[in-house]
Structures are given as C-alpha cells and as structure tokens.
Design a protein around this motif. Structure first.
Motif, PDB file in Angstrom:
ATOM      1  N   VAL A   1       0.806  -1.097   0.238  1.00  0.00           N
ATOM      2  CA  VAL A   1      -0.119  -0.124  -0.138  1.00  0.00           C
ATOM      3  C   VAL A   1       1.044   1.273   0.224  1.00  0.00           C
ATOM      4  O   VAL A   1       0.684   2.179  -0.737  1.00  0.00           O
ATOM      5  CB  VAL A   1      -0.943   0.103   1.355  1.00  0.00           C
ATOM      6  CG1 VAL A   1      -1.695   1.496   1.482  1.00  0.00           C
ATOM      7  CG2 VAL A   1      -1.975  -0.999   0.983  1.00  0.00           C
ATOM      8  N   ILE A   2       1.933   1.258   0.577  1.00  0.00           N
ATOM      9  CA  ILE A   2       2.630   2.289   0.931  1.00  0.00           C
ATOM     10  C   ILE A   2       3.465   2.657  -0.367  1.00  0.00           C
ATOM     11  O   ILE A   2       3.439   3.933  -0.886  1.00  0.00           O
ATOM     12  CB  ILE A   2       3.645   2.338   2.331  1.00  0.00           C
ATOM     13  CG1 ILE A   2       3.124   2.224   3.431  1.00  0.00           C
ATOM     14  CG2 ILE A   2       5.043   3.260   2.220  1.00  0.00           C
ATOM     15  CD1 ILE A   2       3.933   1.782   4.745  1.00  0.00           C
ATOM     16  N   ILE A   3       4.123   1.564  -0.651  1.00  0.00           N
ATOM     17  CA  ILE A   3       4.885   1.658  -2.046  1.00  0.00           C
ATOM     18  C   ILE A   3       3.986   2.110  -3.128  1.00  0.00           C
ATOM     19  O   ILE A   3       4.446   3.104  -4.183  1.00  0.00           O
ATOM     20  CB  ILE A   3       5.528   0.204  -2.481  1.00  0.00           C
ATOM     21  CG1 ILE A   3       6.522  -0.224  -1.502  1.00  0.00           C
ATOM     22  CG2 ILE A   3       5.995   0.178  -3.933  1.00  0.00           C
ATOM     23  CD1 ILE A   3       6.974  -1.569  -1.740  1.00  0.00           C
ATOM     24  N   THR A   4       2.813   1.658  -3.478  1.00  0.00           N
ATOM     25  CA  THR A   4       2.023   1.946  -4.626  1.00  0.00           C
ATOM     26  C   THR A   4       1.605   3.473  -4.346  1.00  0.00           C
ATOM     27  O   THR A   4       1.527   4.426  -5.349  1.00  0.00           O
ATOM     28  CB  THR A   4       0.633   1.110  -4.732  1.00  0.00           C
ATOM     29  OG1 THR A   4       0.851  -0.406  -4.573  1.00  0.00           O
ATOM     30  CG2 THR A   4      -0.293   1.358  -5.921  1.00  0.00           C
ATOM     31  N   SER A   5       1.286   3.955  -3.076  1.00  0.00           N
ATOM     32  CA  SER A   5       0.497   5.119  -2.805  1.00  0.00           C
ATOM     33  C   SER A   5       2.071   6.149  -3.179  1.00  0.00           C
ATOM     34  O   SER A   5       1.883   7.184  -3.815  1.00  0.00           O
ATOM     35  CB  SER A   5       0.563   5.241  -1.571  1.00  0.00           C
ATOM     36  OG  SER A   5      -0.482   4.562  -0.985  1.00  0.00           O
ATOM     37  N   VAL A   6       3.373   5.996  -2.649  1.00  0.00           N
ATOM     38  CA  VAL A   6       4.678   6.595  -3.053  1.00  0.00           C
ATOM     39  C   VAL A   6       4.513   6.829  -4.605  1.00  0.00           C
ATOM     40  O   VAL A   6       4.983   7.871  -5.229  1.00  0.00           O
ATOM     41  CB  VAL A   6       5.881   5.979  -2.495  1.00  0.00           C
ATOM     42  CG1 VAL A   6       6.975   6.857  -2.940  1.00  0.00           C
ATOM     43  CG2 VAL A   6       5.583   6.262  -0.798  1.00  0.00           C
ATOM     44  N   ILE A   7       4.529   5.672  -5.307  1.00  0.00           N
ATOM     45  CA  ILE A   7       4.534   5.899  -6.638  1.00  0.00           C
ATOM     46  C   ILE A   7       3.501   6.636  -7.461  1.00  0.00           C
ATOM     47  O   ILE A   7       3.786   7.413  -8.276  1.00  0.00           O
ATOM     48  CB  ILE A   7       4.466   4.297  -7.453  1.00  0.00           C
ATOM     49  CG1 ILE A   7       5.656   3.269  -7.129  1.00  0.00           C
ATOM     50  CG2 ILE A   7       4.428   4.454  -9.061  1.00  0.00           C
ATOM     51  CD1 ILE A   7       5.437   1.933  -7.434  1.00  0.00           C
ATOM     52  N   SER A   8       2.279   6.561  -6.927  1.00  0.00           N
ATOM     53  CA  SER A   8       1.244   7.482  -7.482  1.00  0.00           C
ATOM     54  C   SER A   8       1.454   8.788  -6.998  1.00  0.00           C
ATOM     55  O   SER A   8       1.071   9.696  -7.942  1.00  0.00           O
ATOM     56  CB  SER A   8       0.104   6.906  -6.713  1.00  0.00           C
ATOM     57  OG  SER A   8      -1.172   7.722  -7.134  1.00  0.00           O
ATOM     58  N   ILE A   9       1.879   9.061  -5.930  1.00  0.00           N
ATOM     59  CA  ILE A   9       1.990  10.412  -5.495  1.00  0.00           C
ATOM     60  C   ILE A   9       3.422  11.388  -6.015  1.00  0.00           C
ATOM     61  O   ILE A   9       3.416  12.385  -6.661  1.00  0.00           O
ATOM     62  CB  ILE A   9       2.086  10.708  -3.886  1.00  0.00           C
ATOM     63  CG1 ILE A   9       0.735  10.135  -3.289  1.00  0.00           C
ATOM     64  CG2 ILE A   9       2.491  12.313  -3.483  1.00  0.00           C
ATOM     65  CD1 ILE A   9       0.773   9.979  -1.868  1.00  0.00           C
ATOM     66  N   LYS A  10       4.575  10.656  -5.874  1.00  0.00           N
ATOM     67  CA  LYS A  10       5.863  10.873  -6.320  1.00  0.00           C
ATOM     68  C   LYS A  10       6.444  10.677  -7.772  1.00  0.00           C
ATOM     69  O   LYS A  10       7.359  11.313  -8.139  1.00  0.00           O
ATOM     70  CB  LYS A  10       6.886  10.471  -5.295  1.00  0.00           C
ATOM     71  CG  LYS A  10       6.454  11.065  -3.848  1.00  0.00           C
ATOM     72  CD  LYS A  10       7.783  11.471  -3.006  1.00  0.00           C
ATOM     73  CE  LYS A  10       7.567  12.314  -1.835  1.00  0.00           C
ATOM     74  NZ  LYS A  10       8.650  12.717  -1.011  1.00  0.00           N
ATOM     75  N   GLY A  11       5.652   9.527  -8.192  1.00  0.00           N
ATOM     76  CA  GLY A  11       6.244   9.183  -9.477  1.00  0.00           C
ATOM     77  C   GLY A  11       5.913  10.150 -10.706  1.00  0.00           C
ATOM     78  O   GLY A  11       5.037  11.015 -10.459  1.00  0.00           O
ATOM     79  N   LYS A  12       6.983  10.354 -11.604  1.00  0.00           N
ATOM     80  CA  LYS A  12       6.792  11.355 -12.511  1.00  0.00           C
ATOM     81  C   LYS A  12       6.332  10.676 -13.928  1.00  0.00           C
ATOM     82  O   LYS A  12       6.719   9.535 -14.200  1.00  0.00           O
ATOM     83  CB  LYS A  12       8.075  11.920 -12.780  1.00  0.00           C
ATOM     84  CG  LYS A  12       8.838  12.514 -11.440  1.00  0.00           C
ATOM     85  CD  LYS A  12       9.983  13.480 -11.802  1.00  0.00           C
ATOM     86  CE  LYS A  12      10.600  14.000 -10.646  1.00  0.00           C
ATOM     87  NZ  LYS A  12       9.639  15.199  -9.877  1.00  0.00           N
ATOM     88  N   GLY A  13       5.501  11.343 -14.527  1.00  0.00           N
ATOM     89  CA  GLY A  13       4.873  11.246 -15.859  1.00  0.00           C
ATOM     90  C   GLY A  13       4.126   9.732 -15.851  1.00  0.00           C
ATOM     91  O   GLY A  13       3.545   9.642 -15.073  1.00  0.00           O
ATOM     92  N   MET A  14       4.551   8.648 -16.841  1.00  0.00           N
ATOM     93  CA  MET A  14       4.353   7.690 -16.938  1.00  0.00           C
ATOM     94  C   MET A  14       4.389   6.483 -15.817  1.00  0.00           C
ATOM     95  O   MET A  14       3.438   5.856 -15.647  1.00  0.00           O
ATOM     96  CB  MET A  14       4.839   7.006 -18.132  1.00  0.00           C
ATOM     97  CG  MET A  14       4.939   7.734 -19.320  1.00  0.00           C
ATOM     98  SD  MET A  14       3.328   7.181 -20.576  1.00  0.00           S
ATOM     99  CE  MET A  14       3.556   5.540 -20.715  1.00  0.00           C
ATOM    100  N   ILE A  15       5.240   6.876 -14.880  1.00  0.00           N
ATOM    101  CA  ILE A  15       5.348   6.100 -13.613  1.00  0.00           C
ATOM    102  C   ILE A  15       4.262   6.178 -12.750  1.00  0.00           C
ATOM    103  O   ILE A  15       3.582   5.284 -12.213  1.00  0.00           O
ATOM    104  CB  ILE A  15       6.563   6.465 -13.139  1.00  0.00           C
ATOM    105  CG1 ILE A  15       7.974   5.954 -13.849  1.00  0.00           C
ATOM    106  CG2 ILE A  15       6.753   5.546 -11.563  1.00  0.00           C
ATOM    107  CD1 ILE A  15       8.055   4.771 -14.098  1.00  0.00           C
ATOM    108  N   SER A  16       3.835   7.631 -12.607  1.00  0.00           N
ATOM    109  CA  SER A  16       2.710   7.682 -11.813  1.00  0.00           C
ATOM    110  C   SER A  16       1.446   7.342 -12.296  1.00  0.00           C
ATOM    111  O   SER A  16       0.510   6.767 -11.614  1.00  0.00           O
ATOM    112  CB  SER A  16       2.482   9.175 -11.595  1.00  0.00           C
ATOM    113  OG  SER A  16       1.440   9.612 -10.841  1.00  0.00           O
TER     114      SER A  16
END
Length: 434
Positions: A174-189
């Motif tokens: 949950v934490i990892i997916t949330s961080v990717i969604s919030i801090k990921g840039k462009g396509m990653i998010s």
C-alpha cells in the motif's frame, strides 16, 4: 483530450485489464461458494464472468455512456446476495428457492432499467436522486469498498489472529503503490496501479510461494439459473427489486461524476443507451448465475490516479478480458494472483473515490441545522456497516436484507430527507457567536 501514443495505449489497456480483473475475480468465486455450487459450475461461472464483464465494458465505452468507466458486478448486489445466503439456513429457506427469487427480482429490476432508458424517464429519476443523495452515495460507497479491501488485504490464521508476515507485506505494498502514485513522474505515476499489482505479485510469489488453483481448461458448459429457477418468494423478490432500483444510482452518480471529470455532459441518447445496456445485461447475467452489472463510480479513482481519460484503453482492456475468459489455462494462471495483493493495490486506487466524493460537496455549506441532511444518512449507513447481520435476525425476513445493509439504508434515508424537508429554508440561519 490529446491522442495517446501507441505505447501509452498498450500500457493503459493492460492497466485496465488488471483493474477489471482485480475487481471481478472475487465476486463469482464468493457467490458460488455462498450458494454451495459445485467446483465445476463455479469454474464455468468464473470464465463466463470474464467474458460477460469484458463485453459489457466495451459496449458501454463504444455505444453506452462512452466514458472510461468499468462496467462490473455491482457491489450493492454483491453485498445483498452474500447477506441473504448467510441468513438462508436460519430462515429455513433453501438456497435454490432463495436464488430463484433473487433471479426473479433481478429480471424485473432489469426490465425497469430498460424502460427508463427507452422511455427517457431519466430526468424523473434524477429528481429523486439529487446531487446531495449522489454525494452521500459516493461517500458510503467509498467507505464500504475501502472496508472490504482493507479486510481483504489482511490475512488471518485459523485462530482468527493476523498472519503478520502477509499482512505487513500488504501494508508495505500500500505504501509503495501510494508513493509511486504521489511522487512518480509522468508515465510512472500514471501506471502506479499496474506497477503495484505486477511488483506485488512477483515479490509475494518469491517470498510466500504461488497459490495453486484448479485447472479451468475445457469447453464452456453453461448451467442456466445455477442459483435456482425463478420463483415468486415475495419477500426476496421485493427486496431484490428495491435493490435493483437503488442500484440505478450507480448509473446516475457514475455518469454525473465522470461528466465533472471530463468537463462535458453526455447526450440524452448516450445516457439512455447506458441504462438500456445495464438493464439488458442485468437480465442476462442472472440466467448464468452472475451478479448484476452497473457502471463503477470507483473507476474514477483510477482515472484520477492515471489522468488517462481516453476510452480506447478501457475498450481494448475489456475485449482482452473477454478473450481471456475463453482461454481456460489463461484464466487459471491469472487466478494465482494473491487476493491480498489485489486488495492492497485496489485499496490505494479507491482512495481517489473518496476524493471524488469530497469534490462533489465543495459547493455545499452547512450550518447546525442543514448538517443533518448530510450527516444523518452518512453516519447511519457507516454505523450499520459496522454491525453484524446477526444483530437484525429478530426482524422479519422480509426486511432483514434491507435494514442490515448500511449503503441501502443510508441511501433510502438520504432520499427521504431530500424529499420531505425544504432545506433551503434553513440555509440562511446564522450560527450563534461565542
């Protein structure tokens, strides 16, 4: 809306495929187990569900509302069916008798949905389901789904305590997916949900091993009305029919919320087509023992997360899902996705639905009197959600399924308050100063 590149379309379609899969898998399995169907029948029901849901998503995307909204098994119907099955033994009713009555109520509700779309009665329905009712519905739906996914991402031992390694892994995901969604840039998010499912699945398999599922190869040998042949057990039929009418809030709220996200309103023709498709699919679904359909307001959570609004990926993802249902071994492979992983990632995706509910309330201002129109149905619904259905066993069987469902009761109270009280008369009342 800018045109998507080929690579973005491919990844977005795969993300929709996984999203549809994660939202669909548990429903036919749990309902089949609740009705004590044989493993062979459940296996066929699962594959039929994949085909059915995939085609439904494509139809709504192409000729229905034409938004990127998943068409899937209704959470309202799912909860009601499981609740009725759990109470069947205590009420002295056989599963086939109850299931047949459910089928009758679902078919009748489906007919009404088709008539509403065909006769263009949607404006009348919208007067009943006001913006306030829709907002309360979105809040209750998001809370109910978050509760389901939170419980689903945890694993329990036979003694009822938490299996800490698996449960902590889910929380970490949950934490990892949330961080990717919030801090990921462009396509990653944009592809946080897809990344979360794949990474979580791989790591889970390496640490805890792969779950084994029965092979689902061979042909599709349909069993018509596996829950039971239609009958007129009046209490169940009435409950199912009322639930079917309330389920239409999914059509109204999902489309209304999508219009806000997309920035334009759909035509009357598309709106009517959406109701007709949902009604027809509901009638057909019960013939094959599937939970009735509705547009998923929860899809808005994925759209908010990815910011990819183009409907092409949904249509492609839906068609891929339908094809997957035709290939037994492929279904067998995907059913090895750990349930805790799917629920953990969906827990993150559906947080956005709560945000959609909050946005729907941004123009509302409350005082000490008008707060009742919002707080009373919302808090009543949440309170009932946290009670065991056994609490309501002393009530007549006719109304037990209704009063034990927090989402339904909160929605009914919201409608009653909106229809019976002129809240505008209280909006100008000033608050006392201190």
């Amino acid at each position: 809306m800018s045109k998507l590149s080929t690579s973005t379309t491919i990844f977005a379609s795969l993300q929709w495929l996984f999203f549809i899969f994660a939202n669909t898998l548990v429903v036919p399995l749990s309902v089949g187990a609740a009705f004590h169907l044989s493993a062979a029948v459940i296996a066929v029901t699962l594959r039929t569900s994949f085909i059915f849901i995939g085609i439904a998503c494509a139809l709504q995307g192409m000729i229905g509302h034409r938004f990127s909204l998943m068409e899937g098994h209704s959470g309202l119907w799912w909860g009601l069916i499981l609740s009725l099955c759990s109470e069947a033994a205590a009420s002295g009713m056989t599963y086939t008798r109850m299931g047949g009555a459910l089928a009758t109520g679902i078919i009748l509700a489906g007919v009404v949905s088709v008539l509403i779309g065909w006769l263009n009665l949607i404006p009348l329905l919208q007067k009943l389901f006001t913006p306030m009712v829709m907002s309360i519905y979105l809040f209750l739906l998001s809370i109910e789904l978050i509760l389901i996914f939170f419980k689903g991402m945890l694993k329990f031992t036979s003694g009822g305590s938490l299996d800490l390694p698996v449960s902590l892994f889910s929380l970490a995901l949950v934490i990892i997916t949330s961080v990717i969604s919030i801090k990921g840039k462009g396509m990653i998010s944009n592809f946080a949900v897809l990344i979360g499912i794949i990474v979580g699945w791989v790591i889970y398999s390496l640490i805890f091993g792969t779950s084994q599922q029965a092979a689902l190869g061979g042909g599709l040998k349909f069993t018509l009305f596996p829950w039971g042949k239609p009958n007129f057990e009046i209490g169940i039929v009435l409950t199912a029919f009322i639930t079917g009418l309330l389920n239409l809030t999914n059509n109204i709220s999902s489309i209304k919320a999508a219009e806000g996200l997309y920035g334009y309103s759909i035509s009357s023709k598309n709106n009517r087509s959406s109701f007709i498709i949902t009604g027809l699919l509901s009638m057909v679904s019960t013939v094959f023992g599937l939970v009735p359909n509705c547009p998923y307001a929860s899809s808005l959570g994925l759209l908010e997360s990815t910011r990819i609004l183009d409907r092409k990926p949904l249509i492609i993802g839906g068609l891929l899902f339908a094809v997957m249902g035709l290939v037994g071994p492929l279904v067998s492979f995907f059913t090895t996705l750990p349930v805790t992983v799917g629920n953990a990632v969906l827990f993150v995706a559906y947080m956005q639905l709560f945000g959609t509910a909050m946005k729907s309330m941004k123009s509302q201002q409350f005082n000490s009197k008008t707060i009742f129109r919002f707080a009373m149905p919302l808090l009543l619904g949440v309170s009932i959600m946290n009670l065991s259905p056994v609490v309501f066993s002393s009530f007549p069987m006719l109304i037990q399924p209704l009063i034990s469902n927090g989402l339904i009761m909160g929605l009914i109270l919201a409608i009653i308050l909106e229809m019976s009280v002129k809240w505008e008369a209280f909006e100008e009342i000033s608050e006392p100063t201190h």
